[in-house]
Design a protein around this motif. Structure first.
Motif, PDB file in Angstrom:
ATOM      1  N   LYS A  57      -7.722  10.781   0.425  1.00  0.00           N
ATOM      2  CA  LYS A  57      -7.169  10.192   1.661  1.00  0.00           C
ATOM      3  C   LYS A  57      -6.035  11.021   2.256  1.00  0.00           C
ATOM      4  N   PRO A  58      -5.083  11.481   1.433  1.00  0.00           N
ATOM      5  CA  PRO A  58      -4.029  12.303   2.039  1.00  0.00           C
ATOM      6  C   PRO A  58      -4.607  13.568   2.684  1.00  0.00           C
ATOM      7  N   LEU A  59      -5.623  14.141   2.034  1.00  0.00           N
ATOM      8  CA  LEU A  59      -6.202  15.373   2.586  1.00  0.00           C
ATOM      9  C   LEU A  59      -6.961  15.095   3.877  1.00  0.00           C
ATOM     10  N   GLN A  60      -7.638  13.939   3.927  1.00  0.00           N
ATOM     11  CA  GLN A  60      -8.320  13.581   5.186  1.00  0.00           C
ATOM     12  C   GLN A  60      -7.310  13.548   6.321  1.00  0.00           C
ATOM     13  N   LEU A  61      -6.155  12.953   6.040  1.00  0.00           N
ATOM     14  CA  LEU A  61      -5.116  12.849   7.060  1.00  0.00           C
ATOM     15  C   LEU A  61      -4.559  14.225   7.418  1.00  0.00           C
ATOM     16  N   LEU A  62      -4.358  15.039   6.398  1.00  0.00           N
ATOM     17  CA  LEU A  62      -3.763  16.361   6.638  1.00  0.00           C
ATOM     18  C   LEU A  62      -4.716  17.288   7.379  1.00  0.00           C
ATOM     19  N   ARG A  63      -6.000  17.157   7.076  1.00  0.00           N
ATOM     20  CA  ARG A  63      -6.973  18.034   7.729  1.00  0.00           C
ATOM     21  C   ARG A  63      -7.022  17.791   9.235  1.00  0.00           C
ATOM     22  N   ALA A  64      -6.633  16.573   9.633  1.00  0.00           N
ATOM     23  CA  ALA A  64      -6.692  16.252  11.064  1.00  0.00           C
ATOM     24  C   ALA A  64      -5.420  16.657  11.807  1.00  0.00           C
ATOM     25  N   VAL A  65      -4.449  17.216  11.073  1.00  0.00           N
ATOM     26  CA  VAL A  65      -3.183  17.584  11.711  1.00  0.00           C
ATOM     27  C   VAL A  65      -3.357  18.869  12.524  1.00  0.00           C
ATOM     28  N   GLY A  66      -2.922  18.821  13.775  1.00  0.00           N
ATOM     29  CA  GLY A  66      -3.069  19.982  14.646  1.00  0.00           C
ATOM     30  C   GLY A  66      -2.145  21.120  14.253  1.00  0.00           C
ATOM     31  N   GLY A  67      -2.629  22.350  14.368  1.00  0.00           N
ATOM     32  CA  GLY A  67      -1.790  23.529  14.173  1.00  0.00           C
ATOM     33  C   GLY A  67      -1.471  23.871  12.734  1.00  0.00           C
ATOM     34  N   MET A  68      -1.937  23.054  11.799  1.00  0.00           N
ATOM     35  CA  MET A  68      -1.531  23.269  10.419  1.00  0.00           C
ATOM     36  C   MET A  68      -2.570  24.055   9.639  1.00  0.00           C
ATOM     37  N   ASP A  69      -2.067  24.940   8.797  1.00  0.00           N
ATOM     38  CA  ASP A  69      -2.932  25.711   7.913  1.00  0.00           C
ATOM     39  C   ASP A  69      -2.792  25.095   6.515  1.00  0.00           C
ATOM     40  N   LEU A  70      -3.774  24.286   6.129  1.00  0.00           N
ATOM     41  CA  LEU A  70      -3.704  23.578   4.844  1.00  0.00           C
ATOM     42  C   LEU A  70      -4.379  24.423   3.770  1.00  0.00           C
ATOM     43  N   TYR A 120       0.819  -1.217   0.000  1.00  0.00           N
ATOM     44  CA  TYR A 120       0.000   0.000   0.000  1.00  0.00           C
ATOM     45  C   TYR A 120       0.845   1.257   0.000  1.00  0.00           C
ATOM     46  N   GLU A 121       0.235   2.295  -0.521  1.00  0.00           N
ATOM     47  CA  GLU A 121       0.814   3.628  -0.392  1.00  0.00           C
ATOM     48  C   GLU A 121       0.457   4.119   1.017  1.00  0.00           C
ATOM     49  N   LEU A 122       1.225   5.056   1.543  1.00  0.00           N
ATOM     50  CA  LEU A 122       1.069   5.435   2.954  1.00  0.00           C
ATOM     51  C   LEU A 122      -0.347   5.848   3.343  1.00  0.00           C
ATOM     52  N   SER A 123      -0.979   6.736   2.534  1.00  0.00           N
ATOM     53  CA  SER A 123      -2.317   7.197   2.930  1.00  0.00           C
ATOM     54  C   SER A 123      -3.343   6.065   2.822  1.00  0.00           C
ATOM     55  N   GLU A 124      -3.146   5.175   1.867  1.00  0.00           N
ATOM     56  CA  GLU A 124      -4.034   4.011   1.747  1.00  0.00           C
ATOM     57  C   GLU A 124      -3.907   3.121   2.976  1.00  0.00           C
ATOM     58  N   LEU A 125      -2.660   2.895   3.376  1.00  0.00           N
ATOM     59  CA  LEU A 125      -2.430   2.020   4.531  1.00  0.00           C
ATOM     60  C   LEU A 125      -3.124   2.593   5.763  1.00  0.00           C
ATOM     61  N   LEU A 126      -2.917   3.896   5.977  1.00  0.00           N
ATOM     62  CA  LEU A 126      -3.459   4.505   7.184  1.00  0.00           C
ATOM     63  C   LEU A 126      -4.983   4.495   7.177  1.00  0.00           C
ATOM     64  N   VAL A 127      -5.574   4.960   6.075  1.00  0.00           N
ATOM     65  CA  VAL A 127      -7.026   5.132   6.051  1.00  0.00           C
ATOM     66  C   VAL A 127      -7.744   3.795   5.815  1.00  0.00           C
ATOM     67  N   ASP A 128      -7.306   3.043   4.793  1.00  0.00           N
ATOM     68  CA  ASP A 128      -8.041   1.826   4.424  1.00  0.00           C
ATOM     69  C   ASP A 128      -7.703   0.620   5.299  1.00  0.00           C
ATOM     70  N   THR A 169      -7.707   8.318  10.452  1.00  0.00           N
ATOM     71  CA  THR A 169      -7.494   9.532   9.676  1.00  0.00           C
ATOM     72  C   THR A 169      -6.822  10.590  10.547  1.00  0.00           C
ATOM     73  N   ASP A 170      -7.020  10.488  11.866  1.00  0.00           N
ATOM     74  CA  ASP A 170      -6.324  11.400  12.766  1.00  0.00           C
ATOM     75  C   ASP A 170      -5.187  10.644  13.439  1.00  0.00           C
ATOM     76  N   VAL A 171      -3.965  10.932  12.968  1.00  0.00           N
ATOM     77  CA  VAL A 171      -2.824  10.201  13.527  1.00  0.00           C
ATOM     78  C   VAL A 171      -2.182  10.952  14.691  1.00  0.00           C
ATOM     79  N   GLY A 172      -2.838  11.989  15.137  1.00  0.00           N
ATOM     80  CA  GLY A 172      -2.336  12.736  16.300  1.00  0.00           C
ATOM     81  C   GLY A 172      -1.121  13.598  16.016  1.00  0.00           C
ATOM     82  N   ALA A 173      -1.022  14.052  14.770  1.00  0.00           N
ATOM     83  CA  ALA A 173       0.152  14.839  14.402  1.00  0.00           C
ATOM     84  C   ALA A 173      -0.038  16.314  14.736  1.00  0.00           C
ATOM     85  N   TYR A 174       1.096  17.014  14.852  1.00  0.00           N
ATOM     86  CA  TYR A 174       1.082  18.444  15.107  1.00  0.00           C
ATOM     87  C   TYR A 174       2.135  19.081  14.214  1.00  0.00           C
ATOM     88  N   PHE A 175       1.714  20.052  13.421  1.00  0.00           N
ATOM     89  CA  PHE A 175       2.643  20.645  12.449  1.00  0.00           C
ATOM     90  C   PHE A 175       2.234  22.088  12.178  1.00  0.00           C
TER      91      PHE A 175
END
Ligand code: SF4
Lengths: 249, 497
Positions: free
Chosen positions: A153-166, A113-121, A126-132
């Motif tokens: 999928k990558p955007l779902q993951l990114l939207r859940a990142v704390g502190g980030m302005d996407l 799998y590609e990384l976002s596929e692995l995480l989400v599927d 989708t929220d990996v507890g990241a802060y950026f």
């Protein structure tokens, strides 16, 4: 889960931060990571340049290496390498007259799998507890978008990142012009495509441009650096791995 | 100035052929990329049409099913082509038409010119047609003292500008309206002195010019979008209505079609009439669809000739890649979404079939004769981003076809002459990349890269990597590779605890 990393020849050699982040993230999520030592490359560069015969031993080596390793699923922090594993390796084997290898490659591709596929599927997060805490724009990369259909999928993951302005990248789905050896075989067209991609990145006023593929980032980052724009590139894995305690980028 | 590795030297082979270029894609593309006016015209036009196409495609909930139908019908056409062609011939003949079979461009041109001469005219009107462009009909007619007047507006601009088309559907896509005005002023008789570059004024000037031609023409020549085997019906799909004038006013109509343009039944047309306009012009329906079957006494042309053109198609049909490429309905969607086409323009492909499908079709129709053949650069005229495959209404997997053609180009060179730089590099890389010890050794060699880096970036590499550093930096190799880091942090075992 026991997860094998496909380091990819490029990130292995030139961008160890991408692999460190991938491993760090998966371990933080509680998984065991293995690195099949003998791995080298998926064969994509040879295939896309027309050297399909030369790709055969590279593909065989990849398949044998991962077959010998013990893991549940494999992950590559690269949409294009996973695309190659899924859509090109069996073709290379069949074209080289090795149907047994083609079947083995297909079976292996089924658990790569590609990384976002692995995480989400696969892992269902989708929220990996990241802060950026940065302003970031995301380039989806052609092979993730069209060969793998990772969708948002990558955007779902990114939207859940704390502190980030996407911030949204205009004309995001347009190719950056890398295309592997395309950038060397057609340098003028490749550069023109890159120029437009950079224009769009700069228009977002983001501090960083992110993507799920070190190769596209090498291209975009190489251009941004040449123009001294001050805009950096950062791999999706590096954002997702970063927390308030530890920064990966 | 950048240099690149392995690009064939220039050689003219059939330099005059409308489907074979005379210089390599990178050479021709470089000129286009440097032409700022062209870049702007192309970028604006393709962006507009991409947006329109996406909007009307998104309206259809069954778009994917339609694509599947289109693809399935085309597969059937290819499988049953000989029988379908005979059925078409029988039905056209039964309805009063005359069918001619042409093996190649020369034969088709001879047949058509013969018919025109028998009518004792020195001017014919034409509806935009890829097939006649492919065979260079206008030039052939001219040599025989017959003027062929293009009646499609964009085609007329190309013709009057002594230019070549650069797009399947919008042949003058590379021209801005100020350029069009200039061309009209210089080349049209009787244009108003105060002609401005207002699109409406330009269209009116063309209309006046063409009206005169329509009313006097005795013979018209058309292509066809679809030919229907079970009824013998031919069709032309267009936007301006000029085609309809050509198809109805003259006494004699000659239609030239590539043999793959056939559909088995009338009801198959329904699928394509949804797929084609949305894919090509971004319209729900095109303004004019003309259908005609043989001749009808007292109505329209009283003499109808159909020329069935092979010109390399049966060869292509016998081949996996060629057969897939013959599914193409020339909608031009793949051109409009292709980032390479958008920068390089149509002329860079050296053929009347430009863009992604051209990169497949041109080498199929005219062959690749070794690595110094300009055609061998066409399969590489793509970053394999896949946008063309997504847009194609009949689901032609162009990226995979390009990869296969690249493979064949490389294979056909094996054992012939001096290896190119790419050969050496790729063979060495395969040797290194199929063994981890050799790869680890090569990674050590990378460390040298740190010596020439400044502030972590390399800005200038020797040939062939100069093609990269001509416009991009590259990060200096790290002190430690990923595998070294993993071994160091995770111990000798392959896994973490
Ligand atoms: S290949 Fe497909 S998208 Fe391109 S012109 Fe042909 S039918 Fe249209």
């Amino acid at each position: 889960m026991r997860i094998a990393v496909v380091a990819t020849c490029l990130a292995d050699s030139l961008f160890p931060d991408v692999l460190k982040a991938t491993v760090g993230l998966l371990e933080r999520l509680g998984h065991t990571v293995v690195f099949p030592r003998a791995q080298v490359c998926c064969g994509q560069m040879h295939v896309n340049t027309g050297y399909l015969k030369e790709a055969l031993p590279v593909v065989r080596h990849h398949v044998e290496t991962f077959e010998a390793a013990e893991f549940d699923v494999a992950v590559a922090p690269s949409g294009s390498c996973v695309g190659s594993i899924r859509h090109q390796q069996a073709m290379v084997a069949r074209r080289g007259g090795d149907t047994a290898l083609a079947e083995r490659a297909t079976a292996l591709a089924g658990r790569t799998y590609e990384l976002s596929e692995l995480l989400v599927d696969v892992l269902g997060v989708t929220d990996v507890g990241a802060y950026f805490p940065h302003r970031v724009t995301y380039h989806p990369t052609c092979h993730s978008l069209r060969m793998l259909r990772v969708g948002d999928k990558p955007l779902q993951l990114l939207r859940a990142v704390g502190g980030m302005d996407l911030v949204e990248l205009p004309a995001a789905d347009q190719c950056c012009g890398f295309g592997g050896t395309f950038s060397l075989k057609n340098p003028d067209v490749s550069t023109a495509m890159l120029a437009d991609k950079m224009g769009n990145v700069l228009a977002t006023k983001a501090e960083m441009c992110s993507a799920g593929d070190a190769s596209c980032l090498m291209h975009i980052g190489g251009g941004l650096s040449r123009l001294k724009t001050g805009v950096r590139t950062v791999h999706l894995a590096q954002i997702l791995a970063s927390t308030t305690e530890k920064v990966y980028a | 100035m950048t240099t690149f590795l392995g690009v064939p030297i220039r050689r003219s082979r059939d330099a005059e052929s409308p489907i074979r270029g005379s210089e390599t894609f990178p050479q021709a593309a470089k000129r286009a990329v440097d032409d700022t006016r062209l870049r702007r015209n192309l970028g604006r036009a393709t962006a507009t049409i991409r947006g329109k196409r996406q909007a009307v495609v998104d309206e259809l909930p069954d778009w994917e099913a339609l694509r599947d139908s289109g693809s399935a019908i085309k597969a059937r056409v290819m499988a049953e082509l000989p029988a379908l062609l005979e059925q078409l011939e029988a039905n056209v003949t039964a309805r009063g038409g005359v069918v001619h079979w042409a093996a190649d461009a020369e034969e088709a041109n001879r047949i058509i010119t013969g018919i025109v001469k028998s009518k004792e005219v020195d001017e014919v009107v034409k509806v935009k047609s890829m097939a006649t462009q492919e065979i260079g009909l206008n030039e052939y007619l001219e040599e025989h003292g017959i003027a062929a007047v293009e009646t499609d507006l964009a085609e007329l601009i190309v013709q009057l500008g002594h230019d070549k088309p650069s797009h399947i559907l919008v042949p003058a896509i590379h021209r801005g309206r100020a350029e069009v005005r200039e061309i009209f002023l210089n080349e049209m008789t009787g244009v108003a002195v105060g002609l401005t570059d207002d699109p409406r004024e330009l269209a009116m000037a063309a209309r006046t010019h063409l009206r005169r031609k329509f009313l006097s023409a005795k013979v018209a020549i058309s292509g066809t979008n679809f030919a229907i085997a079970d009824t013998g019906t031919l069709s032309v799909v267009e936007s301006e209505g000029n085609g309809r004038m050509c198809l109805t006013l003259p006494e004699t109509l000659i239609t030239v079609m590539g043999i793959e343009k056939i559909l088995p039944t009338f009801s198959d047309l329904e699928v394509f009439m949804q797929l084609l306009p949305r894919s090509s012009t971004g319209e729900r329906m095109n303004p004019y669809t003309s259908l005609w079957t043989g001749v009808t006494p007292g109505d329209g042309p009283q003499e109808f000739h159909l020329v069935l053109l092979d010109n390399g198609r049966t060869n292509a049909l016998a081949d996996e890649v060629g057969r897939a490429a013959l599914h193409c309905i020339r909608c031009s969607a793949c051109l409009n979404v292709c980032p390479v086409y958008e920068r390089a323009g149509g002329h860079a492909y050296g053929s009347v079939y430009p863009g992604p499908i051209g990169a497949v079709l041109t080498p199929q129709l005219t062959g690749i004769h070794g690595h110094d053949d300009v055609n061998s650069t066409l399969p590489y005229a793509s970053s394999l981003c896949g946008a063309c495959f997504d847009a194609c209404p009949v689901k032609i997997d162009i990226p995979s076809l390009l990869v296969e053609l690249r493979g064949r180009a490389v294979d056909s060179d094996r054992g012939h002459g001096l290896p190119t730089g790419w050969d050496g590099a790729m063979k060495a890389a395969a040797w290194v990349m199929s063994d981890e010890k050799r790869f680890a050794a090569a990674q050590k060699g990378l460390a040298a890269g740190r010596l020439i880096a400044r502030k972590g970036q390399i800005t200038n590499l020797p040939f062939p990597m100069s093609a990269w550093t001509g416009s991009r930096n590259i990060a200096a190799p790290p002190r430690q590779t990923s595998r070294q880091w993993f071994a160091e942090t995770h111990g000798d075992s392959e896994g973490s605890a």
